[in-house]
Scaffold this motif. Structure first.
Motif, short mmCIF file in Angstrom:
data_model
loop_
_atom_site.label_atom_id
_atom_site.label_comp_id
_atom_site.label_asym_id
_atom_site.label_seq_id
_atom_site.Cartn_x
_atom_site.Cartn_y
_atom_site.Cartn_z
N PHE A 290 0.87 -1.17 0.00
CA PHE A 290 0.00 0.00 0.00
C PHE A 290 0.90 1.22 0.00
CE2 PHE A 290 -2.54 3.23 2.23
CZ PHE A 290 -3.55 3.34 1.30
N ILE B 56 -9.37 -6.11 1.17
CA ILE B 56 -9.68 -4.69 0.94
C ILE B 56 -8.80 -4.14 -0.17
CG2 ILE B 56 -9.57 -2.38 1.96
CD1 ILE B 56 -10.37 -3.72 4.65
N HIS B 57 -7.53 -4.48 -0.13
CA HIS B 57 -6.59 -4.01 -1.15
C HIS B 57 -6.99 -4.50 -2.54
CE1 HIS B 57 -2.79 -3.89 -3.44
NE2 HIS B 57 -2.64 -2.75 -2.80
N ARG C 68 -9.98 -5.29 -3.66
CA ARG C 68 -11.24 -4.71 -4.12
C ARG C 68 -11.06 -3.32 -4.70
NH1 ARG C 68 -16.25 -6.34 -3.21
NH2 ARG C 68 -16.90 -4.20 -2.88
N ASN C 69 -10.12 -2.55 -4.17
CA ASN C 69 -9.84 -1.21 -4.67
C ASN C 69 -11.09 -0.32 -4.68
OD1 ASN C 69 -8.11 0.77 -5.56
ND2 ASN C 69 -8.29 0.21 -7.71
N ASP C 70 -11.85 -0.35 -3.59
CA ASP C 70 -13.05 0.47 -3.45
C ASP C 70 -12.68 1.93 -3.22
OD1 ASP C 70 -14.86 -1.62 -3.75
OD2 ASP C 70 -14.80 -2.15 -1.63
N TYR D 249 -13.07 3.94 -0.76
CA TYR D 249 -12.51 4.26 0.56
C TYR D 249 -11.47 3.23 1.01
CZ TYR D 249 -16.12 7.75 0.66
OH TYR D 249 -16.90 8.84 0.35
N MET D 250 -10.83 2.61 0.04
CA MET D 250 -9.81 1.60 0.34
C MET D 250 -8.72 2.18 1.23
SD MET D 250 -7.13 -0.37 -2.16
CE MET D 250 -6.27 1.16 -2.52
N GLU D 251 -8.21 3.36 0.89
CA GLU D 251 -7.12 3.94 1.66
C GLU D 251 -7.50 4.12 3.13
OE1 GLU D 251 -4.48 8.05 1.79
OE2 GLU D 251 -5.37 7.43 -0.10
N SER E 236 -9.89 2.58 4.76
CA SER E 236 -10.12 1.26 5.35
C SER E 236 -8.81 0.60 5.76
CB SER E 236 -10.86 0.35 4.37
OG SER E 236 -12.14 0.86 4.08
N ILE E 237 -7.83 0.65 4.87
CA ILE E 237 -6.54 0.02 5.15
C ILE E 237 -5.83 0.74 6.30
CG2 ILE E 237 -4.22 -0.38 4.23
CD1 ILE E 237 -5.56 -1.21 1.60
#
Length: 185
Positions: free
Chosen positions: A25, A151-152, A154-156, A158-160, A162-163
């Motif tokens: 990330f 999560i990574h 999926r690249n949604d 709000y990924m950043e 969330s991670i």
């Protein structure tokens, strides 16, 4: 205070381990999973880590050196390594399954981890960085890491966020593992 340009950061660590299955990330967080750390791998030579790093042994055994102290890790052992330490990973068993989690100092402070709050556990990590996780702690850590990967992938939108939130949780959970280990002693 100047940064050591030769010290290993998450992005530099990724370059050293091209055969590992990795999730990164930005340049600040790395999750690496492998079944072998060979004698010819660059991790078999001492290197200075400029990040927070955790090594978890799921199966088999591995020899890890931190500041010239050897830790013979086996399944269930978690090794927590602080920035500035000298590290060497080598001499693994043929059936090794290990995960490395590496996060830069800037990333950890940037996601809101209050290092002062967990100072007593951090001091204990410097004294004895290797601990044995219970089955429930192992299960929890595995689920955290799997969720980070998912999560990574999926690249949604709000990924950043969330991670970052989950990584802060993982960091506090490691502090909890250390506190539990201290209470059991």
């Amino acid at each position: 205070m100047t940064e050591d340009s030769n010290a290993i950061t998450p992005s530099k660590l990724k370059a050293l381990i091209p055969d590992f299955s990795t999730t990164t990330f930005m340049d600040d967080l790395l999750i690496a999973r492998t079944h072998s750390i060979g004698q010819t791998d660059k991790l078999g030579y001492p290197f200075k880590i400029d990040s927070f790093m955790a090594v978890y042994c799921y199966e088999g055994s591995i020899s890890c050196h931190v500041n010239l102290t050897e830790y013979s890790m086996k399944a269930g052992n978690l090794l927590l390594i602080m920035p500035g330490n000298i590290v060497k990973l080598a001499n693994n068993s043929p059936h090794l399954k290990v995960t490395l989690l590496c996060a830069s100092k800037a990333y950890i402070t940037g996601i809101g981890v209050n290092l002062g709050k967990i100072l007593s556990e951090a001091v204990e990590v410097m004294r004895d960085p290797c601990l044995t996780l219970s089955e429930s702690e192992t299960s929890l850590m595995s689920r955290y890491l799997d969720l980070l990967d998912a999560i990574h992938e999926r690249n949604d939108p709000y990924m950043e966020e969330s991670i970052k939130g989950l990584t802060a949780s993982v960091f506090y959970q490691f502090a909890g593992f250390m506190a539990n280990s201290n209470n059991d002693a």
